[in-house]
Structures are given as structure tokens and as C-alpha cells.
Design a protein around this motif. Structure first.
Motif, PDB file in Angstrom:
ATOM      1  N   PRO A 235       0.988  -1.263   0.177  1.00 24.42           N
ATOM      2  CA  PRO A 235       0.077  -0.130   0.445  1.00 24.42           C
ATOM      3  C   PRO A 235       0.440   1.248   0.064  1.00 24.42           C
ATOM      4  CG  PRO A 235       0.069  -1.057   2.136  1.00 24.42           C
ATOM      5  CD  PRO A 235       0.743  -1.880   0.751  1.00 24.42           C
ATOM      6  N   GLN A 236       2.221   1.030  -0.001  1.00 22.87           N
ATOM      7  CA  GLN A 236       2.925   2.656   1.094  1.00 22.87           C
ATOM      8  C   GLN A 236       3.898   2.552  -0.358  1.00 22.87           C
ATOM      9  OE1 GLN A 236       4.408   2.250   4.496  1.00 22.87           O
ATOM     10  NE2 GLN A 236       2.703   3.807   5.222  1.00 22.87           N
ATOM     11  N   VAL A 237       4.553   1.244  -0.744  1.00 23.90           N
ATOM     12  CA  VAL A 237       5.832   1.625  -1.887  1.00 23.90           C
ATOM     13  C   VAL A 237       5.124   0.749  -2.888  1.00 23.90           C
ATOM     14  CG1 VAL A 237       7.171   1.586   0.524  1.00 23.90           C
ATOM     15  CG2 VAL A 237       6.622  -0.131  -0.374  1.00 23.90           C
ATOM     16  N   GLU A 238       6.230   1.050  -3.828  1.00 24.20           N
ATOM     17  CA  GLU A 238       6.684  -0.183  -4.969  1.00 24.20           C
ATOM     18  C   GLU A 238       7.637  -0.865  -4.605  1.00 24.20           C
ATOM     19  OE1 GLU A 238       4.595  -0.548  -7.846  1.00 24.20           O
ATOM     20  OE2 GLU A 238       3.254   1.639  -7.303  1.00 24.20           O
ATOM     21  N   LEU A 239       7.819  -2.470  -4.581  1.00 21.68           N
ATOM     22  CA  LEU A 239       8.354  -3.279  -4.618  1.00 21.68           C
ATOM     23  C   LEU A 239       9.576  -3.548  -5.821  1.00 21.68           C
ATOM     24  CD1 LEU A 239       7.223  -5.737  -1.828  1.00 21.68           C
ATOM     25  CD2 LEU A 239       9.688  -3.941  -1.388  1.00 21.68           C
ATOM     26  N   TYR A 240      11.062  -3.252  -5.647  1.00 18.35           N
ATOM     27  CA  TYR A 240      11.429  -4.357  -6.823  1.00 18.35           C
ATOM     28  C   TYR A 240      12.579  -5.327  -5.945  1.00 18.35           C
ATOM     29  CZ  TYR A 240       9.001  -0.283  -9.712  1.00 18.35           C
ATOM     30  OH  TYR A 240       8.588   0.789  -9.803  1.00 18.35           O
ATOM     31  N   ARG A 241      12.474  -6.501  -7.222  1.00 17.08           N
ATOM     32  CA  ARG A 241      13.672  -6.984  -6.576  1.00 17.08           C
ATOM     33  C   ARG A 241      14.663  -7.972  -7.939  1.00 17.08           C
ATOM     34  NH1 ARG A 241      15.060 -12.798  -7.030  1.00 17.08           N
ATOM     35  NH2 ARG A 241      16.076 -13.608  -5.652  1.00 17.08           N
ATOM     36  N   CYS A 242      15.804  -7.504  -7.873  1.00 17.23           N
ATOM     37  CA  CYS A 242      16.916  -7.571  -8.572  1.00 17.23           C
ATOM     38  C   CYS A 242      16.794  -9.409  -8.816  1.00 17.23           C
ATOM     39  CB  CYS A 242      18.708  -6.795  -8.363  1.00 17.23           C
ATOM     40  SG  CYS A 242      19.724  -7.064  -9.732  1.00 17.23           S
TER      41      CYS A 242
END
Length: 276
Positions: free
Chosen positions: A17-24
């Protein structure tokens, strides 16, 4: 979105709800970017007294002692700085430990009450004017809050004397607790993942991504401590005492399993700045 550790393109992660999450997928690093309209978490009295009150009420004295033993092994004269020292719990512990013979300094954005044997400096660790280098540079639970992790590590290195010791603690994104939170999300239970990927952490390091970052800045690995934190220090955002008890028991079980498998909640990387 490019990975802030290795620069490779990263994939979108779990919804939050608060952030855009990313994974390398290359270096295993996870990172967050605040969604539009979501403010940065305020760093004020409420941060210590309300939002993370359990964390600051229960310092990790077991880890403090391990850090103290590492400091004791360094050649004299010993000079220590805690970058992002918060309320100064580590430094106050070291100051009260007779075996620790070192000059102690802490830097943080907040004003700290004076303490015997400790010099506190108020300011941004990335830019505040510090008049010397230190034989031991410690930073605990700070790097995950800083947007430019490379600049932070470069600053840590610049504060370290050639041959000096660098000690960096941060949560472990490869821990069983984090893995369980992501698994619970797939089953429709969102409270754990919403909590651990809250807006206050911009980086979520695995041991591999933390090592890659530190070594890319020219630091040399010495060791790593895989550990948990006091169970009482965990802030669980529920209002029901029963729900809090159940969730805390679940965290304790995951901590125990993490200790047996090496997938603990927290990691402390021990590195050295090369002497030449």
C-alpha cells in the motif's frame, strides 16, 4: 527500474500500500520506492517513542557485546564512530564497559543527551564535517533508510582509517521471517509483508547483495554475524493483546528456525578498509 546495488534491471515485486517493491534477479537485492503522495517517515520524537517504541526500549545488548569484542581486538589507540547512532545505545553500552578502551563518537540527525565518554554530533552523516578518520566505523540499522546506498558506503569508507574495521548491521531479506511474510501474502495474509516492507526501509539487503555493495566500494570481507534481535524489540502493529501474543510467538518460532538454518532476521557484516 535499475537496481541501486548492481545497476541491472529489476522486476516489480509484491504489491504494497505504501511503496513500489522491486527485486533484482541478478544480485538478489530488494528495494522500495515510495508511491506518489506517500511521505517519508518522519524522524522525530514519535519515531522513538511511538512508532518503534519496542525497538528502542529493548536494545540488542548481545550484539553490542560482540561488537565490543571486535573493537577490543583492534590495535590501540582505538577510535570508534557510530554512524546513525540513534539514541546512542551502543555507545552508551561501550562507555560503561570497563574493558573497552576507545574514544567514542556518534553522529545522528537527532540531538542526543550528553553522556560520559561519548561525543555526540548532530547532523547528516553523509555531509556533516567530521575532523578525523576512525579505526572502527559502526553503523546499525541505518543503511536501509538511505536512498543512495553506494554514497553511504563510500562515506563509511572515507571515515575509516586505512586498515580500519567497518561493521554494518541491517535486516536480512533472505531470512525466514521475510520469506514467511512473502509466502503469507500469497495466501492472502498481508499484515506481515505490509509491516516488514513499510515505507521506513528503502533497501532490503540479502547477505549476497550487501556483500556485493561493500566489495564494490573496495572493502574487504572479514566475517559476518547472522543473528536475531530481542523478541521484545519487535513492533507488531495490532491492537488486540491476543493477536499480538500469537504473532509474537510466530516470530519467535521463525527466529529459532532461522538461527538453526542461518537465515536469521538480522545480519552484521564485518569488513576492513585495505591498508593501502
Amino acid at each position: 527500474m535499475d537496481c541501486p546495488v548492481c545497476g541491472r534491471e529489476s522486476l516489480p515485486g509484491d504489491a504494497h500500500p505504501q511503496v513500489e517493491l522491486y527485486r533484482c534477479t541478478h544480485c538478489t537485492h530488494r528495494f522500495s520506492r515510495l508511491k506518489p503522495g506517500v511521505p517519508i517517515e518522519p524522524y522525530n520524537a514519535a519515531y522513538f517513542e511511538q512508532t518503534h517504541k519496542n525497538w528502542f526500549a529493548h536494545p540488542n545488548f548481545g550484539l553490542f557485546e560482540q561488537v565490543a569484542l571486535l573493537i577490543d581486538e583492534e590495535p590501540a589507540p582505538r577510535t570508534v564512530i557510530d554512524v546513525g547512532c540513534g539514541k546512542g545505545d551502543l555507545l552508551r553500552y561501550l562507555a560503561g564497559r570497563p574493558a573497552t578502551q576507545a574514544t567514542l563518537t556518534g553522529v545522528d540527525l537527532i540531538t542526543n543527551e550528553t553522556a560520559s565518554k561519548v561525543r555526540f554530533i548532530e547532523g547528516d552523516a553523509l555531509s556533516v564535517d567530521l575532523d578525523t578518520q576512525f579505526s572502527v566505523v559502526v553503523t546499525m540499522n541505518t543503511i536501509e533508510h538511505v536512498e543512495d546506498a553506494h554514497a553511504f558506503v563510500q562515506r563509511i569508507k572515507s571515515l575509516t582509517k586505512p586498515g580500519g574495521l567497518v561493521i554494518i548491521q541491517t535486516p536480512n531479506d533472505a531470512s525466514l521471517l521475510y520469506m514467511a511474510a512473502r509466502a503469507a501474502k500469497r495466501l492472502g495474509v498481508v499484515l506481515p509483508i505490509n509491516r516488514i516492507y513499510d515505507r521506513h526501509h528503502l533497501h532490503h539487503f540479502t547477505p549476497a547483495s550487501l556483500a556485493r555493495l561493500l566489495e564494490s566500494r573496495g572493502l574487504t570481507r572479514v566475517d559476518a554475524i547472522m543473528h536475531n534481535v530481542p523478541i521484545a524489540a519487535i513492533d507488531i502493529p495490532v491492537s488486540s493483546p491476543v493477536a499480538e501474543t500469537v504473532l509474537r510467538m510466530g516470530v519467535q518460532i521463525l527466529f529459532g528456525l532461522g538461527a538453526m538454518t542461518g537465515r536469521t532476521y538480522s545480519q552484521t557484516a564485518i569488513y576492513r578498509r585495505p591498508a593501502a
